[in-house]
Design a protein around this motif. Structure first.
Motif, short mmCIF file in Angstrom:
data_model
loop_
_atom_site.label_atom_id
_atom_site.label_comp_id
_atom_site.label_asym_id
_atom_site.label_seq_id
_atom_site.Cartn_x
_atom_site.Cartn_y
_atom_site.Cartn_z
N ASP A 62 0.53 2.99 9.15
CA ASP A 62 -0.40 3.30 10.23
C ASP A 62 0.02 2.61 11.52
O ASP A 62 1.04 1.92 11.56
CB ASP A 62 -1.85 2.94 9.85
N GLU A 63 -0.76 2.78 12.56
CA GLU A 63 -0.40 2.27 13.89
C GLU A 63 -0.30 0.75 13.94
O GLU A 63 0.30 0.19 14.84
CB GLU A 63 -1.37 2.77 14.97
N LYS A 64 -0.91 0.05 12.98
CA LYS A 64 -0.81 -1.41 12.95
C LYS A 64 0.58 -1.87 12.52
O LYS A 64 0.98 -2.97 12.86
CB LYS A 64 -1.84 -1.99 11.96
N GLY A 65 1.29 -1.04 11.74
CA GLY A 65 2.57 -1.44 11.18
C GLY A 65 2.35 -2.31 9.96
O GLY A 65 1.22 -2.45 9.47
N ARG A 66 3.41 -2.90 9.46
CA ARG A 66 3.30 -3.80 8.31
C ARG A 66 4.58 -4.58 8.11
O ARG A 66 5.63 -4.19 8.58
CB ARG A 66 2.92 -3.04 7.03
N VAL A 67 4.45 -5.68 7.40
CA VAL A 67 5.58 -6.49 6.98
C VAL A 67 5.61 -6.44 5.45
O VAL A 67 4.58 -6.62 4.81
CB VAL A 67 5.43 -7.97 7.43
N ASP A 82 9.63 9.14 4.62
CA ASP A 82 8.42 9.33 3.82
C ASP A 82 7.24 8.54 4.38
O ASP A 82 6.10 8.99 4.29
CB ASP A 82 8.66 8.92 2.36
N LEU A 83 7.52 7.36 4.93
CA LEU A 83 6.45 6.53 5.50
C LEU A 83 6.19 6.85 6.97
O LEU A 83 5.31 6.26 7.58
CB LEU A 83 6.80 5.05 5.35
N LYS A 84 6.99 7.75 7.55
CA LYS A 84 6.89 8.11 8.96
C LYS A 84 6.97 6.86 9.83
O LYS A 84 6.12 6.61 10.69
CB LYS A 84 5.62 8.91 9.24
N ALA A 85 8.02 6.08 9.55
CA ALA A 85 8.20 4.81 10.24
C ALA A 85 9.67 4.45 10.33
O ALA A 85 10.49 4.92 9.54
CB ALA A 85 7.44 3.71 9.51
N HIS A 86 9.96 3.60 11.27
CA HIS A 86 11.24 2.93 11.36
C HIS A 86 10.95 1.45 11.13
O HIS A 86 9.81 1.01 11.30
CB HIS A 86 11.88 3.15 12.73
N TYR A 87 11.98 0.71 10.75
CA TYR A 87 11.74 -0.71 10.49
C TYR A 87 13.00 -1.52 10.73
O TYR A 87 14.11 -0.99 10.76
CB TYR A 87 11.20 -0.94 9.08
N PRO A 115 0.83 -1.21 0.00
CA PRO A 115 0.00 0.00 0.00
C PRO A 115 0.87 1.27 0.00
O PRO A 115 1.99 1.26 0.49
CB PRO A 115 -0.80 -0.10 1.30
N THR A 116 0.32 2.32 -0.56
CA THR A 116 1.02 3.60 -0.55
C THR A 116 0.63 4.36 0.70
O THR A 116 -0.32 4.02 1.38
CB THR A 116 0.67 4.42 -1.81
N GLY A 117 1.38 5.39 0.99
CA GLY A 117 1.06 6.23 2.14
C GLY A 117 1.83 5.81 3.37
O GLY A 117 2.53 4.80 3.39
N ILE A 118 1.66 6.62 4.42
CA ILE A 118 2.41 6.38 5.65
C ILE A 118 1.97 5.08 6.32
O ILE A 118 0.86 4.59 6.10
CB ILE A 118 2.29 7.57 6.62
N THR A 143 6.36 7.36 16.68
CA THR A 143 5.52 7.88 17.75
C THR A 143 4.95 9.24 17.33
O THR A 143 5.37 9.82 16.34
CB THR A 143 6.34 8.06 19.04
N LYS A 144 4.03 9.74 18.11
CA LYS A 144 3.44 11.06 17.82
C LYS A 144 4.49 12.15 17.82
O LYS A 144 4.34 13.18 17.17
CB LYS A 144 2.34 11.37 18.82
N GLN A 145 5.57 11.93 18.55
CA GLN A 145 6.66 12.90 18.60
C GLN A 145 7.62 12.74 17.42
O GLN A 145 8.57 13.49 17.29
CB GLN A 145 7.46 12.76 19.91
N GLY A 146 7.36 11.75 16.56
CA GLY A 146 8.20 11.52 15.39
C GLY A 146 9.43 10.66 15.65
O GLY A 146 10.33 10.60 14.82
N ASN A 147 9.46 9.98 16.79
CA ASN A 147 10.59 9.13 17.14
C ASN A 147 10.28 7.67 16.85
O ASN A 147 9.12 7.27 16.71
CB ASN A 147 10.91 9.28 18.63
#
Length: 131
Positions: free
Chosen positions: A34-39, A112-117, A29-32, A66-70
């Motif tokens: 979400d709180e569920k995360g993804r593999v 871009d996805l506002k995520a770490h992995y 999926p495109t976009g950031i 996180t909401k703080q961007g961390n």
């Protein structure tokens, strides 16, 4: 014979343990995140050998920032430990023996996805059937 797509399908099924939505390359999926995360599973090129056909797959375990961007370091650590313990095994698919194991892990960021992995590099070997 096991193709790269077959190997990705095996890891797709085995990724259910994370409790996250699972996607394969070409169907992400495109976009950031979400709180569920993804593999996300990325098959790579295979190389023939005399006994085993070897290839790598990369499995990315995404956690929304996180909401703080961390980075959510606690959740990332949980997923990394789970991957190291769980991503190894042997089996048979379509009459071909295979085995796989984690080769390496590393944390990364995707702004871009506002995520770490956690990037999990999995070495996948299929018995060379000489077809």
């Amino acid at each position: 014979m096991i193709t790269t797509t077959d190997a990705a399908n095996i890891l797709y099924k085995d990724s259910a343990i994370f409790g996250l939505p699972v996607f394969q390359d070409g169907n992400v999926p495109t976009g950031i995140v979400d709180e569920k995360g993804r593999v996300v599973i990325h098959p790579k090129e295979q190389s023939p050998d005399s006994i085993w056909k070897k290839g790598f797959l990369e499995v990315n375990l995404f956690v929304a920032d996180t909401k703080q961007g961390n980075a959510d370091l606690i959740r990332l650590n949980e997923l990394e430990r789970m991957a190291i313990k769980s991503f190894h095994g042997t089996g048979e698919f379509d009459g071909t023996t295979y085995k796989y194991v984690v080769q390496s892990t590393r944390p990364l960021e995707n702004k871009d996805l506002k995520a770490h992995y956690i990037n999990v590099k999995v070495l996948f070997k299929a018995m060379n059937t000489m077809e």
